[in-house]
Design an enzyme around this catalytic site. Sequence first.
Site, PDB file in Angstrom:
ATOM      1  N   ARG A  73      65.549  29.257  84.427  1.00  0.00           N
ATOM      2  CA  ARG A  73      64.722  28.108  84.356  1.00  0.00           C
ATOM      3  C   ARG A  73      63.600  27.997  85.242  1.00  0.00           C
ATOM      4  O   ARG A  73      63.243  27.103  85.937  1.00  0.00           O
ATOM      5  CB  ARG A  73      65.636  26.971  85.158  1.00  0.00           C
ATOM      6  CG  ARG A  73      67.086  26.840  84.791  1.00  0.00           C
ATOM      7  CD  ARG A  73      66.824  25.833  83.304  1.00  0.00           C
ATOM      8  NE  ARG A  73      68.058  25.233  82.907  1.00  0.00           N
ATOM      9  CZ  ARG A  73      68.811  25.706  82.030  1.00  0.00           C
ATOM     10  NH1 ARG A  73      68.712  26.865  81.671  1.00  0.00           N
ATOM     11  NH2 ARG A  73      69.880  25.085  81.879  1.00  0.00           N
ATOM     12  N   SER A 116      71.162  18.744  83.030  1.00  0.00           N
ATOM     13  CA  SER A 116      71.645  19.143  84.349  1.00  0.00           C
ATOM     14  C   SER A 116      70.824  18.582  85.485  1.00  0.00           C
ATOM     15  O   SER A 116      69.688  18.915  85.231  1.00  0.00           O
ATOM     16  CB  SER A 116      71.716  20.912  84.506  1.00  0.00           C
ATOM     17  OG  SER A 116      72.428  21.279  83.445  1.00  0.00           O
ATOM     18  N   GLU A 122      66.845  20.378  89.197  1.00  0.00           N
ATOM     19  CA  GLU A 122      66.079  21.268  88.289  1.00  0.00           C
ATOM     20  C   GLU A 122      65.223  20.260  87.529  1.00  0.00           C
ATOM     21  O   GLU A 122      64.271  20.724  86.817  1.00  0.00           O
ATOM     22  CB  GLU A 122      67.284  21.476  87.099  1.00  0.00           C
ATOM     23  CG  GLU A 122      66.711  22.285  85.756  1.00  0.00           C
ATOM     24  CD  GLU A 122      67.689  22.062  84.697  1.00  0.00           C
ATOM     25  OE1 GLU A 122      68.411  23.008  84.683  1.00  0.00           O
ATOM     26  OE2 GLU A 122      67.385  21.356  83.794  1.00  0.00           O
TER      27      GLU A 122
HETATM   28  N1  EPU Z   1      82.717  23.307  86.040  1.00  0.00           N
HETATM   29  C1  EPU Z   1      83.400  22.618  86.730  1.00  0.00           C
HETATM   30  N2  EPU Z   1      83.277  21.246  86.920  1.00  0.00           N
HETATM   31  C2  EPU Z   1      82.454  20.616  86.492  1.00  0.00           C
HETATM   32  C3  EPU Z   1      81.303  21.277  85.705  1.00  0.00           C
HETATM   33  C4  EPU Z   1      81.463  22.831  85.506  1.00  0.00           C
HETATM   34  O1  EPU Z   1      84.311  23.108  87.322  1.00  0.00           O
HETATM   35  O2  EPU Z   1      81.938  19.303  86.474  1.00  0.00           O
HETATM   36  C5  EPU Z   1      82.804  24.723  86.019  1.00  0.00           C
HETATM   37  C6  EPU Z   1      83.236  25.286  84.486  1.00  0.00           C
HETATM   38  O3  EPU Z   1      84.118  24.994  84.225  1.00  0.00           O
HETATM   39  C7  EPU Z   1      82.721  26.613  84.293  1.00  0.00           C
HETATM   40  C8  EPU Z   1      81.252  26.650  85.298  1.00  0.00           C
HETATM   41  O4  EPU Z   1      81.502  25.263  86.179  1.00  0.00           O
HETATM   42  O5  EPU Z   1      83.351  27.586  84.787  1.00  0.00           O
HETATM   43  C9  EPU Z   1      80.026  26.252  84.587  1.00  0.00           C
HETATM   44  O6  EPU Z   1      79.922  25.078  83.799  1.00  0.00           O
HETATM   45  P1  EPU Z   1      79.496  25.163  82.418  1.00  0.00           P
HETATM   46  O7  EPU Z   1      79.771  26.353  81.426  1.00  0.00           O
HETATM   47  O8  EPU Z   1      79.532  23.695  81.761  1.00  0.00           O
HETATM   48  O9  EPU Z   1      77.744  25.243  82.572  1.00  0.00           O
HETATM   49  P2  EPU Z   1      76.606  24.855  83.661  1.00  0.00           P
HETATM   50  O10 EPU Z   1      76.514  26.231  84.433  1.00  0.00           O
HETATM   51  O11 EPU Z   1      77.427  23.962  84.193  1.00  0.00           O
HETATM   52  C10 EPU Z   1      74.569  25.517  82.343  1.00  0.00           C
HETATM   53  C11 EPU Z   1      73.376  24.947  81.920  1.00  0.00           C
HETATM   54  C12 EPU Z   1      73.447  23.800  80.943  1.00  0.00           C
HETATM   55  C13 EPU Z   1      73.944  24.400  79.781  1.00  0.00           C
HETATM   56  C14 EPU Z   1      75.353  25.131  79.983  1.00  0.00           C
HETATM   57  C15 EPU Z   1      76.055  26.096  78.935  1.00  0.00           C
HETATM   58  C16 EPU Z   1      72.129  24.887  84.259  1.00  0.00           C
HETATM   59  C17 EPU Z   1      71.823  24.197  85.279  1.00  0.00           C
HETATM   60  N3  EPU Z   1      72.806  24.317  83.184  1.00  0.00           N
HETATM   61  O12 EPU Z   1      75.717  24.438  82.809  1.00  0.00           O
HETATM   62  O13 EPU Z   1      72.219  23.108  80.891  1.00  0.00           O
HETATM   63  O14 EPU Z   1      74.228  23.716  78.766  1.00  0.00           O
HETATM   64  O15 EPU Z   1      75.157  26.065  80.929  1.00  0.00           O
HETATM   65  O16 EPU Z   1      75.298  26.945  78.459  1.00  0.00           O
HETATM   66  O17 EPU Z   1      72.143  26.129  84.134  1.00  0.00           O
HETATM   67  C18 EPU Z   1      70.601  21.433  81.142  1.00  0.00           C
HETATM   68  O18 EPU Z   1      69.862  22.105  81.544  1.00  0.00           O
HETATM   69  O19 EPU Z   1      70.203  20.099  81.028  1.00  0.00           O
HETATM   70  C19 EPU Z   1      72.035  21.917  80.558  1.00  0.00           C
HETATM   71  C20 EPU Z   1      72.766  21.194  80.125  1.00  0.00           C
END
Ligand code: EPU
Length: 337
Positions: free
Chosen positions: A163, A235, A333
Amino acid sequence: MKRIYNDINLQSRNSFGVVESARELVEFETSSDLRDYFTESKPEHWYVLGGGNNTLFTKRYDGVLLAPVAARRTMLADDGVNVDIRVEAAHDWDALVAWSVSEGLWGIENLSMIPSSVGAAPVQNIGAYGAEVKDVITTVEYFDTNSLDVVRLSNEECGFGYRESIFKHELKGVAIILAVELRLHRNPTPNLGYGDVIKEVEARGGATLENIRESICAIRSSKLPDPKILGNAGSFFKNPIVERSVAERLLAVYPDMPHYAVNGNADVVKLAAGWLIDRAGLKGYRAGKVGVHDRQALVLVNHGGATGGEVIALAEYVCSRVMDKFGVAISPEVNIL
Ligand code: EPU
């Protein structure tokens, strides 16, 4: 060709749908438009507004918003394996992904459905499902508001990270991105390692470009709110990168806490902000017109009629609850104006 609007309402120009305004907005097409404008008007405060998908207005913007309108896509080279394309800043990101999939071109299919313009994509190095736009960018072309020249940066010169890019640092307030050049390829290179992607792709019959795009769209639609229905900026927070000792302390208490290695640095660990917010008890939390999304705690939403100030108050509350419970600082972000 440029078009100038005064005292413009921004509600339809930001995906949060907050009701704020700006003193002036200039739609521009070419670098000459920008050169003329900067020569004549010498604006002190300006900000580039692409699709408005990653910007939160918290008050009236008392400067000039510069909005690109050029959105052409040009084929630069095709040697049968690699295909180089140039895409102008206002082109919609997902429309580009849809086109690449229909042409059999690999490289950006995992970035399906990310709400962004092409010009905004390199700024925060958009990424999802194990892919980042930095992996396909060859050149970013921008207008330099100091020299009034067009400058081309190679991928290495863009300083990409998680990012992150030079456009958030040294070139912030200097560069206005005009076009991005990408290298896609005809060799199948499925990237299915992240989360549920492989399961969804297999359920659709295997790793074709179309199946991968459909799977990613299905996963995103199931978790992320559609900004046309519920205002949001994807996000809201970055996933925090903490010292290894901090992660170890937390893992001793929460063994199920998601944590990820950070490329090239064994001293730090990336945590999942969504998990931290969720475990702080805030998933689905609502404060008046704003709230934390009930299916993905990383996303703050406008339930209707919220101001940017209300979103910020909620963001601060979320940060403080995560700090109290885990001792970890999370930061936005989204660009806050
Ligand atoms: N999780 C929870 N509760 C929640 C959300 C997430 O327990 O409410 C846990 C999930 O189960 C998982 C971990 O946290 O174990 C990570 O969650 P997830 O895989 O959904 O991805 P993220 O880290 O929350 C990032 C990006 C997203 C992108 C996804 C998929 C960032 C800040 N966000 O989210 O990007 O779509 O990975 O690769 O890096 C964006 O930038 O707008 C965006 C949506």
